[in-house]
Write an enzyme that holds these catalytic residues in place. Structure first.
Site, PDB file in Angstrom:
ATOM      1  N   ASP A  24      -3.743  24.346 -49.849  1.00 46.44           N
ATOM      2  CA  ASP A  24      -4.847  23.414 -49.983  1.00 46.44           C
ATOM      3  C   ASP A  24      -6.096  23.892 -49.264  1.00 46.44           C
ATOM      4  OD1 ASP A  24      -5.623  20.229 -50.363  1.00 46.44           O
ATOM      5  OD2 ASP A  24      -6.373  21.055 -48.487  1.00 46.44           O
ATOM      6  N   THR A  52      -7.004  18.441 -52.006  1.00 45.63           N
ATOM      7  CA  THR A  52      -6.825  19.246 -53.214  1.00 45.63           C
ATOM      8  C   THR A  52      -5.382  19.198 -53.689  1.00 45.63           C
ATOM      9  OG1 THR A  52      -8.585  20.716 -52.434  1.00 45.63           O
ATOM     10  CG2 THR A  52      -7.210  21.506 -54.233  1.00 45.63           C
ATOM     11  N   ASP A  53      -4.438  19.258 -52.757  1.00 46.78           N
ATOM     12  CA  ASP A  53      -3.029  19.103 -53.122  1.00 46.78           C
ATOM     13  C   ASP A  53      -2.795  17.770 -53.819  1.00 46.78           C
ATOM     14  OD1 ASP A  53      -2.184  21.537 -52.149  1.00 46.78           O
ATOM     15  OD2 ASP A  53      -1.387  20.747 -50.272  1.00 46.78           O
ATOM     16  N   ILE A  54      -3.329  16.712 -53.237  1.00 43.74           N
ATOM     17  CA  ILE A  54      -3.117  15.370 -53.778  1.00 43.74           C
ATOM     18  C   ILE A  54      -3.755  15.239 -55.159  1.00 43.74           C
ATOM     19  CG2 ILE A  54      -3.652  12.920 -53.451  1.00 43.74           C
ATOM     20  CD1 ILE A  54      -3.496  13.496 -50.397  1.00 43.74           C
ATOM     21  N   GLY A  57      -1.720  17.013 -57.806  1.00 41.82           N
ATOM     22  CA  GLY A  57      -0.549  16.224 -58.169  1.00 41.82           C
ATOM     23  C   GLY A  57      -0.908  15.095 -59.116  1.00 41.82           C
TER      24      GLY A  57
END
Length: 280
Positions: A24, A52-54, A57
């Site tokens: 991220d 960014t990860d979230i 997803g």
């Protein structure tokens, strides 16, 4: 991140970074988010959570739902390719459009807005408050009913948003000096009912004691086999008036390794051998 909802052939899509690890914080830097995050006179800053990860997803979740609907209608599966870099580019929103359409390079503005003033966090005597006077009417109400300065909205230097942007530093200094004379909650009480967007900058304790959080029951207790009762943030989505249930507690380290390997086609003997080798 790649997945499929059937068995279509994988499309060939070459990427020079296809073997790079996805982190991220690295993508925040490479895909523009860190460049626009932080104070203008300070180094770039990462977002406080793995945004960014979230976001990736959530993009993937939406893509899977759409692909399942497509499969239901067409009988054909879909190969989904969703990655951190492109998800973050999509998340740049108006900042990306400003550059692509107008050639306008972005910069850091801290909590302030590049084209609306006042629209930022201000320090109070004992904390911070976010204020967003987004138009002339809200600015006039803010100055008259909060600051006690009815002269500001009619001052030629501040009478329009264009002028307030031009004279940003002077206006922010005036507002900051006044707001610094009272505690945060005193100001928040004065803001009630005047139609000017505002809100406190809450720490975690304040956040979970927030009246909205309490009224909406935003936390749940989950029984964990090793840790006992664990308090967690509840799922954000409601269906037909009911919050989505949490069926399982957070897994322990490697709890589902053998199930995942089985889904990938490994036999029990092969998985046991991997464990004996210390590979898993």
């Amino acid at each position: 991140m790649k997945c499929c909802t059937g068995s279509p052939s994988q499309p060939a899509f070459a990427s020079p970074y296809r073997t790079a690890a996805g982190y991220d914080v690295i993508i925040e830097g490479e895909a523009g988010l860190m460049h626009i995050t932080g104070e203008p006179d300070r180094p770039p800053c990462k977002v406080g959570v793995a945004a960014t990860d979230i976001a990736t997803g959530l993009y993937t979740h939406g893509a899977i739902m759409a692909a399942l609907l497509s499969r239901q209608q067409t009988g054909r599966g879909v190969w989904i390719d969703c990655n951190l870099f492109e998800s973050q580019l999509a998340g740049l929103a108006n900042i990306a459009s400003n550059y692509l359409i107008a050639g306008q390079e972005a910069s850091r503005h801290g909590t302030s807005h590049p084209s609306i003033v006042p629209y930022q966090v201000f320090p109070c005597k004992d904390g911070f408050i976010m204020i967003g006077a987004g138009n002339d009417r809200q600015f006039a109400s803010f100055c008259t009913k909060i600051l006690g300065r009815p002269d500001l909205p009619v001052d030629p230097k501040f009478s329009s948003n264009v002028k307030r942007v031009e004279n940003r530093e002077e206006l922010i200094s005036i507002i900051s000096d006044i707001l610094g004379t009272k505690n945060r909650d005193e100001w928040l009480e004065m803001f009630k009912g005047i139609g000017v967007p505002n809100g406190p900058i809450n720490n975690m304790e304040d956040t979970f004691k927030h009246p909205q959080a309490v009224a909406r029951n935003v936390t749940i207790d989950v029984e964990h086999p090793k840790a006992g009762a664990v308090k967690m943030v509840a799922p954000a989505v409601h269906y037909n008036g009911e919050r989505m249930r949490v069926r399982l507690p957070p897994p322990t380290l490697s709890q589902h390794t053998f199930e995942v390997l089985a889904e990938l086609g490994y036999t029990e003997a092969e998985s046991a051998e991997l464990k004996a080798q210390g590979a898993i």
